[in-house]
Motif scaffolding. Structure first.
Motif, PDB file in Angstrom:
ATOM      1  N   SER A  35     -83.262 -95.383  74.547  1.00  0.00           N
ATOM      2  CA  SER A  35     -83.943 -94.493  75.538  1.00  0.00           C
ATOM      3  C   SER A  35     -85.039 -95.097  76.188  1.00  0.00           C
ATOM      4  CB  SER A  35     -84.173 -92.931  75.185  1.00  0.00           C
ATOM      5  OG  SER A  35     -83.152 -92.195  74.775  1.00  0.00           O
ATOM      6  N   ASP A  90     -76.615 -90.271  70.748  1.00  0.00           N
ATOM      7  CA  ASP A  90     -77.981 -89.421  70.919  1.00  0.00           C
ATOM      8  C   ASP A  90     -79.184 -90.161  71.301  1.00  0.00           C
ATOM      9  OD1 ASP A  90     -77.554 -89.688  68.072  1.00  0.00           O
ATOM     10  OD2 ASP A  90     -79.401 -88.570  67.607  1.00  0.00           O
ATOM     11  N   ASP A 142     -79.720 -94.207  76.382  1.00  0.00           N
ATOM     12  CA  ASP A 142     -80.622 -93.727  77.379  1.00  0.00           C
ATOM     13  C   ASP A 142     -79.784 -92.992  78.282  1.00  0.00           C
ATOM     14  OD1 ASP A 142     -83.091 -94.575  78.978  1.00  0.00           O
ATOM     15  OD2 ASP A 142     -81.462 -94.302  80.529  1.00  0.00           O
ATOM     16  N   PRO A 143     -80.303 -91.679  78.441  1.00  0.00           N
ATOM     17  CA  PRO A 143     -79.292 -90.885  79.441  1.00  0.00           C
ATOM     18  C   PRO A 143     -78.654 -91.265  80.517  1.00  0.00           C
ATOM     19  CG  PRO A 143     -81.366 -89.699  78.697  1.00  0.00           C
ATOM     20  CD  PRO A 143     -81.558 -91.332  78.324  1.00  0.00           C
ATOM     21  N   LEU A 148     -75.192 -92.406  80.730  1.00  0.00           N
ATOM     22  CA  LEU A 148     -73.964 -91.419  80.548  1.00  0.00           C
ATOM     23  C   LEU A 148     -73.521 -90.675  81.844  1.00  0.00           C
ATOM     24  CD1 LEU A 148     -75.093 -90.022  77.093  1.00  0.00           C
ATOM     25  CD2 LEU A 148     -73.510 -92.058  77.436  1.00  0.00           C
ATOM     26  N   ARG A 149     -74.405 -91.235  82.545  1.00  0.00           N
ATOM     27  CA  ARG A 149     -73.876 -90.530  84.058  1.00  0.00           C
ATOM     28  C   ARG A 149     -72.600 -90.929  84.665  1.00  0.00           C
ATOM     29  NH1 ARG A 149     -73.842 -93.091  88.474  1.00  0.00           N
ATOM     30  NH2 ARG A 149     -75.210 -94.889  89.175  1.00  0.00           N
ATOM     31  N   PHE A 203     -72.160 -83.243  73.579  1.00  0.00           N
ATOM     32  CA  PHE A 203     -71.487 -83.949  74.984  1.00  0.00           C
ATOM     33  C   PHE A 203     -70.244 -83.657  75.502  1.00  0.00           C
ATOM     34  CE2 PHE A 203     -73.911 -87.341  72.411  1.00  0.00           C
ATOM     35  CZ  PHE A 203     -74.491 -87.868  73.481  1.00  0.00           C
ATOM     36  N   SER A 248     -71.607 -81.095  77.878  1.00  0.00           N
ATOM     37  CA  SER A 248     -72.467 -81.583  78.962  1.00  0.00           C
ATOM     38  C   SER A 248     -71.488 -82.195  80.182  1.00  0.00           C
ATOM     39  CB  SER A 248     -73.732 -82.543  78.687  1.00  0.00           C
ATOM     40  OG  SER A 248     -72.971 -83.613  77.904  1.00  0.00           O
TER      41      SER A 248
END
Length: 590
Positions: free
Chosen positions: A421, A462, A465-466, A469-470, A587, A590
């Motif tokens: 992240s 976890d 970096d978010p 995962l987009r 996950f 989401s």
């Protein structure tokens, strides 16, 4: 003769001859007839480089008639391409097509201790080229010019001189001097030098069809075995350039010579007989090419991102049926039916997450083998470098190699170490943040290349970096869990032991009943490894007592497996399994 017409008269002295030397006259090189399309090195349109030769000819031809065209600068081209891609060969073909002389200068020989000495050598090279006009001045490895001795800065004086020589023209010259600069690292060419070239031509990695044509021309005079398929060989050599094919033929010929020598002359042969033997020629078989390919892949495996087609089949992967189906639907369908995905709406990123030892790497290799794709394995920490900007360049190089070796799978193992992240890293220079940003940019650029897929594996999703995962990046998340039921564990155990020689009394189901309930693929592999060691120790004792020989096969018994099962401890505890289940639920929601 018509009456009244005047004509010149000549007096011939048959006894004496006089020779007058009035100086040399520059002219073009006469075209050499008799080129054969099968002769690769003398061809005007070599396979795989025809388009490059055409681009160079089109760029230089208008400058051959400078007085008529009134061009205001020297005809110059910057030719870039990987090392060994055939840049020099393409320039030679261009000179043959345009009937020009070739004056080759290695820029390393122009570098001196001082800027003044380097500048003088550069000017001298251009002056010498004018003596051979019309000619092509080839500046090999032009990126070394204009660099300081330590390689970290730019020499403004040398760059200014080189730029002036490239841009200025001498109207007194009746024949032009065309300049071609070659480089394998265009990003290292100083900007002022790069912009001074009128044209830029890039040699891309050859496609499968171009590789087949290269092999066909290079092996035209080489006796091949009937089972050798150049199409299959071209498919297995994704990412190869001309220099690699020359090395491949050299290695395969050596392997063929060694094979025939071992079969026909077990005791060896004299130097004279060996010379006659090589002169007579010998067929190169498919096994020779396979051995040569293995040698080349092993030689290049030290570099980060050496593409290679693995040899892992689905039989080596036990269980995980649902995971197999999801991976194949993501990767295999776009390759088999490209017409159905013409809109480009295919997923290029796949993230495998789960406990360690569950077979994530094995799955990725099996997919690459099934789909006949090159496999580019990258460990996250390998790309991190201490120098500023080098880590980001390593990421770019990985994707560039993948595009050159397409269809290709890039496998990022331990992805959490490469893309944590942003904003939380402890490095003072923000290196990891820049690496993550570079990785995101490369993933976004994969939409234009449908034959490059990215698979990531991590034990800690976890920590990622978010932004990774987009949708459009790692948009398909697949959980690879442990084998909890005995049926799936039996499939894994059968896959691991299928290459062993087992005693008829061995019952795999009974062995699993003696093991803990929750086992990963790595645990089952450890079980088989311990059983193998027990069998080896027993065989060594029997050999020492004279009860067995080394030539007999090693057989694993039920007792070996039971001893290994008694010592087996699960590598993933109950607490860790609970944490992974919570991550999976997070996950999935989401």
């Amino acid at each position: 003769m018509v009456e009244g017409e005047q004509s010149e008269g000549y007096l011939v002295d048959t006894q004496n001859t006089s020779l007058y030397l009035v100086g040399s006259t520059n002219s073009t090189v006469p075209s050499a007839p008799g080129y054969s399309s099968n002769e690769f090195w003398s061809s005007l349109s070599p396979a795989g480089l025809c388009e490059v030769v055409k681009q160079l000819c089109d760029a230089l031809r208008p400058h051959l008639h400078r007085r008529a065209s009134a061009l205001s600068s020297v005809g110059s081209v910057l030719l870039s391409g990987p090392s060994g891609s055939g840049k020099l060969m393409a320039v030679r073909a261009v000179c043959s097509c345009l009937n020009l002389h070739l004056f080759k200068v290695d820029c390393v020989s122009l570098c001196s201790d001082t800027s003044a000495a380097t500048e003088e050598k550069v000017q001298m090279a251009f002056s010498q080229a004018q003596q051979y006009q019309p000619c092509v001045l080839l500046l090999k490895d032009i990126e070394v010019l204009g660099r300081e001795r330590d390689g970290l800065g730019e020499d403004a004086r040398v760059i200014a001189t080189l730029r002036q020589l490239l841009l200025d023209t001498d109207p007194a010259l009746s024949h032009p001097v065309l300049v071609i600069g070659t480089t394998s690292k265009p990003q290292n060419v100083p900007t002022d030098v790069q912009t001074a070239f009128l044209h830029e031509v890039k040699i891309e990695a050859p496609s499968e069809e171009q590789r087949r044509l290269m092999l066909s021309m290079l092996t035209a005079s080489l006796p091949l075995g009937k089972e050798v398929s150049l199409s299959k060989l071209a498919r297995r050599t994704a990412g190869f350039v001309l220099g690699d094919f020359c090395a491949l033929l050299s290695h395969s010929s050596r392997a063929a010579c060694t094979r025939i020598q071992a079969l026909s002359f077990p005791g060896g042969l004299s130097e004279e007989v060996e010379r006659d033997f090589c002169t007579a020629g010998f067929p190169v078989l498919e096994e020779d090419f396979s051995a040569a390919l293995e040698q080349l892949h092993d030689a290049h495996s030290q570099a980060v991102g050496a593409p290679k087609i693995p040899s892992v089949s689905w039989q080596d992967v036990g269980g995980l049926q649902e995971v197999k189906k999801e991976i194949l639907d993501t990767i295999q369908l776009p390759l088999e039916h490209p017409e159905l995905l013409s809109l480009g709406l295919c997923r290029s990123g796949l993230l495998l997450y789960g406990p360690p030892g569950t077979g994530k790497t094995l799955l990725a290799k099996a997919v690459a083998t099934t789909c006949t794709m090159t496999f580019l394995s990258v460990k996250g920490p390998e790309l991190i470098n201490m120098y500023v900007g080098q880590s980001e360049e390593n990421v770019r190089n990985v994707f560039a190699r993948a595009r050159a070796a397409a269809p290709c799978i890039i496998f990022f193992d331990e992805l959490d170490s490469l893309a944590p992240s942003r904003g939380r890293s402890g490095d003072s220079g923000g290196v990891m943040d820049r690496v993550v940003s570079q990785l995101l940019a490369e993933l976004d650029g994969l939409h234009s290349t449908r034959e490059v897929f990215v698979i990531g594996a991590t034990n800690r999703p976890d920590l990622l970096d978010p932004a990774l995962l987009r949708p459009g990046r790692f948009d398909k998340l697949v959980y690879v869990g442990i084998s909890e039921d005995r049926e799936s564990q039996l499939q894994v155990l059968s896959a691991v032991t299928r290459r062993f020689k087992l005693d008829p009394s061995v019952n795999l189901t009974t062995i699993l009943e003696k093991c803990p309930a929750q086992l990963t693929g790595a645990d089952i592999y450890a079980l088989c490894s311990d059983a193998m060691m027990c069998a080896v120790k027993r065989k060594v004792e029997w050999i020492e007592e004279g009860l067995d020989t080394e030539k007999s096969a090693l057989i694993l018994t039920m007792e070996d497996f039971l001893q290994a099962a008694a010592r087996l401890q699960p590598s993933v505890s109950e607490q860790e399994l609970l944490r992974y289940r919570l991550i999976q639920q997070k996950f999935a929601a989401s």
